[in-house]
Design a protein around this motif. Structure first.
Motif, PDB file in Angstrom:
ATOM      1  N   PRO A  63       0.825  -1.232  -0.098  1.00  0.00           N
ATOM      2  CA  PRO A  63       0.120  -0.073  -0.179  1.00  0.00           C
ATOM      3  C   PRO A  63       0.597   1.350   0.046  1.00  0.00           C
ATOM      4  O   PRO A  63       0.323   2.309  -0.528  1.00  0.00           O
ATOM      5  N   LEU A  64       1.906   1.303   0.640  1.00  0.00           N
ATOM      6  CA  LEU A  64       3.015   2.455   0.596  1.00  0.00           C
ATOM      7  C   LEU A  64       3.332   2.740  -0.921  1.00  0.00           C
ATOM      8  O   LEU A  64       3.213   3.904  -1.436  1.00  0.00           O
ATOM      9  N   ASP A  67       0.523   3.938  -2.808  1.00  0.00           N
ATOM     10  CA  ASP A  67       0.119   5.574  -2.315  1.00  0.00           C
ATOM     11  C   ASP A  67       1.302   6.695  -3.010  1.00  0.00           C
ATOM     12  O   ASP A  67       0.709   7.548  -3.365  1.00  0.00           O
ATOM     13  N   ILE A  68       2.159   6.194  -2.945  1.00  0.00           N
ATOM     14  CA  ILE A  68       3.406   7.218  -3.346  1.00  0.00           C
ATOM     15  C   ILE A  68       2.951   7.189  -5.143  1.00  0.00           C
ATOM     16  O   ILE A  68       3.382   8.566  -5.655  1.00  0.00           O
ATOM     17  N   SER A  71      -1.384   8.357  -5.877  1.00  0.00           N
ATOM     18  CA  SER A  71      -2.174   9.125  -4.908  1.00  0.00           C
ATOM     19  C   SER A  71      -2.715  10.382  -5.866  1.00  0.00           C
ATOM     20  O   SER A  71      -1.976  10.783  -6.631  1.00  0.00           O
ATOM     21  N   ASP A  72      -3.912  10.890  -5.429  1.00  0.00           N
ATOM     22  CA  ASP A  72      -4.563  12.156  -6.037  1.00  0.00           C
ATOM     23  C   ASP A  72      -3.724  13.448  -5.774  1.00  0.00           C
ATOM     24  O   ASP A  72      -3.283  13.687  -4.737  1.00  0.00           O
ATOM     25  N   HIS A 170       9.485  10.991  -2.729  1.00  0.00           N
ATOM     26  CA  HIS A 170       8.971   9.759  -2.493  1.00  0.00           C
ATOM     27  C   HIS A 170       9.040   8.798  -3.500  1.00  0.00           C
ATOM     28  O   HIS A 170       9.430   7.621  -3.473  1.00  0.00           O
TER      29      HIS A 170
ATOM     30  N   ARG B  29       0.377  14.032   3.148  1.00  0.00           N
ATOM     31  CA  ARG B  29       0.389  12.825   2.603  1.00  0.00           C
ATOM     32  C   ARG B  29       0.194  12.065   3.740  1.00  0.00           C
ATOM     33  O   ARG B  29       1.321  11.148   4.145  1.00  0.00           O
ATOM     34  N   LEU B  32       0.838   8.005   3.349  1.00  0.00           N
ATOM     35  CA  LEU B  32       2.051   7.297   3.082  1.00  0.00           C
ATOM     36  C   LEU B  32       3.000   7.535   4.232  1.00  0.00           C
ATOM     37  O   LEU B  32       4.013   6.859   4.583  1.00  0.00           O
ATOM     38  N   LEU B  35       2.528   4.891   6.487  1.00  0.00           N
ATOM     39  CA  LEU B  35       2.979   3.497   5.938  1.00  0.00           C
ATOM     40  C   LEU B  35       4.523   3.637   6.107  1.00  0.00           C
ATOM     41  O   LEU B  35       5.188   2.424   6.063  1.00  0.00           O
ATOM     42  N   VAL B 158      14.452   9.590   1.850  1.00  0.00           N
ATOM     43  CA  VAL B 158      13.469  10.528   2.339  1.00  0.00           C
ATOM     44  C   VAL B 158      13.750  11.662   3.104  1.00  0.00           C
ATOM     45  O   VAL B 158      13.498  12.801   2.957  1.00  0.00           O
TER      46      VAL B 158
END
Lengths: 192, 168
Positions: A63-64, A67-68, A71-72, A170, B29, B32, B35, B158
């Motif tokens: 899921p990470l 999302d990276i 995502s919108d 990211h 965000r 993320l 996560l 990051v």
């Protein structure tokens, strides 16, 4: 079986692991959950089956990653693919590069950008906006200990907002992760 | 590691307080960010550490942070190693200049792999995985090690990118 591919290519590839993937028939409930296997979705790649050896990490990582990359708002989808591609070129992850170069072309309809990168690698000469994204991806991947005012200035010059820069960071960083799995745990072969 | 699982490690190492604009940006965000933190726990302090102790995971992470001269993360992981009770050879792992005397030992082979995949992943080949098997690692150990290396390198990038945003 075809020979492994060691040069960058846009041809369809399949990834062959060096380590034993989880056998779906013998997977534990935790593994099936992390794999998101459902009765209607039983198609799982060899890559994900390898990562399922370590279920707890896979359950957070999938899921990470999504999302990276998806995502919108913020940085365009194509911009994120360019960050992924820059990282994959530095780290020489041929499979990752192939997937994300083709995704960039599909999203942006600008194959000439990918052609330039495939022809000239890290020295690719791109339009101003693409160049800023690509150079940042290269710099952050190759020298995370040396990004600062110079890189920031170029990203700002091309009009990127803070959120877009955050998304770019990211998308490059998650390929610092993905490349270190995909390039080290297996290798690509040309699809027959 | 109770506090470490509830406090966001990246906010902590970058010193982002409640009034920080970068904290507000990161919270845009939120998914993320969350996560990234749960991935940290999965890599450093999973429910079942199996053949990589919590102390060993923390010192391996400290070593990788040091290889990239990521001072904030290096300091964090050295503290974590202490919390996890690292001692002897396991504590020495945190110093990238240190290698075990026995070059054929499991730990030597692991450290050579960690150093290579951190700083020069493009040079890794099938042979590097075969060396891990020869040192006694099994399939799951190899995926675990790859996952720890990959996560910490993600975290280093990051933090480096966020530092650029914080300071400019």
């Amino acid at each position: 079986m075809s020979d492994p591919v060691h040069e960058f290519t846009l041809d369809a590839l399949e990834w062959h692991p060096y380590v034993q993937p989880v056998d779906l028939q013998k997977a534990t409930p935790e593994q099936l959950d992390a794999l998101k296997v459902t009765p209607s979705n039983t198609k799982v790649s060899a890559y994900v089956l390898v990562l399922a050896q370590e279920t707890e990490m896979l359950a957070e990582r999938s899921p990470l990653f999504n999302d990276i990359m998806y995502s919108d708002g913020g940085l365009s989808r194509g911009g994120r693919e360019l960050g992924a591609l820059a990282a994959s070129f530095v780290n020489h992850c041929i499979y990752c590069a192939q997937v994300h170069a083709n995704r960039f072309i599909q999203l942006e309809k600008r194959p000439e950008v990918v052609d330039e990168i495939y022809n000239n690698g890290l020295d690719a000469d791109l339009g101003e906006h693409d160049q800023a994204l690509f150079n940042f991806g290269v710099d952050l991947t190759a020298h995370p200990d040396n990004v600062g005012v110079y890189q920031f200035y170029h990203l700002r010059e091309t009009g990127l907002s803070d959120l877009e820069i955050l998304d770019l960071i990211h998308s490059v960083a998650i390929f610092g992760w993905a490349n270190r799995l995909m390039h080290t745990l297996g290798e690509p072969h040309r699809k027959d | 590691m109770t506090t470490e699982t509830t406090v966001d490690v990246i906010d902590k190492v970058l010193g982002l307080g409640p009034s920080s604009p970068l904290l507000a940006l990161r919270d845009e965000r939120a998914k993320l960010k969350h996560l990234t933190q749960t991935s940290y726990v999965a890599a450093l302090h999973p429910a079942d550490p199996r053949n990589f102790s919590y102390a060993e995971r923390a010192t391996l992470a400290a070593r990788m942070a040091a290889l990239w001269t990521s001072q904030e993360l290096q300091a964090h992981y050295r503290d974590l190693a202490e919390t996890e009770g690292a001692s002897g050879d396991v504590l020495s792992i945190a110093d990238p200049a240190w290698t075990p005397e026995d070059e054929a030992s499991r730990l030597s082979v692991i450290l050579r792999h960690v150093d290579l995949v951190t700083k020069n992943p493009k040079a890794a080949t099938r042979e590097n995985i075969e060396k891990l098997y020869a040192a006694g690692l099994d399939d799951r150990d190899i995926v675990t090690l790859a996952g720890i290396i990959a996560f910490v390198n993600y975290q280093v990038l990051v933090v480096a990118g966020l530092k650029m945003l914080r300071d400019n």
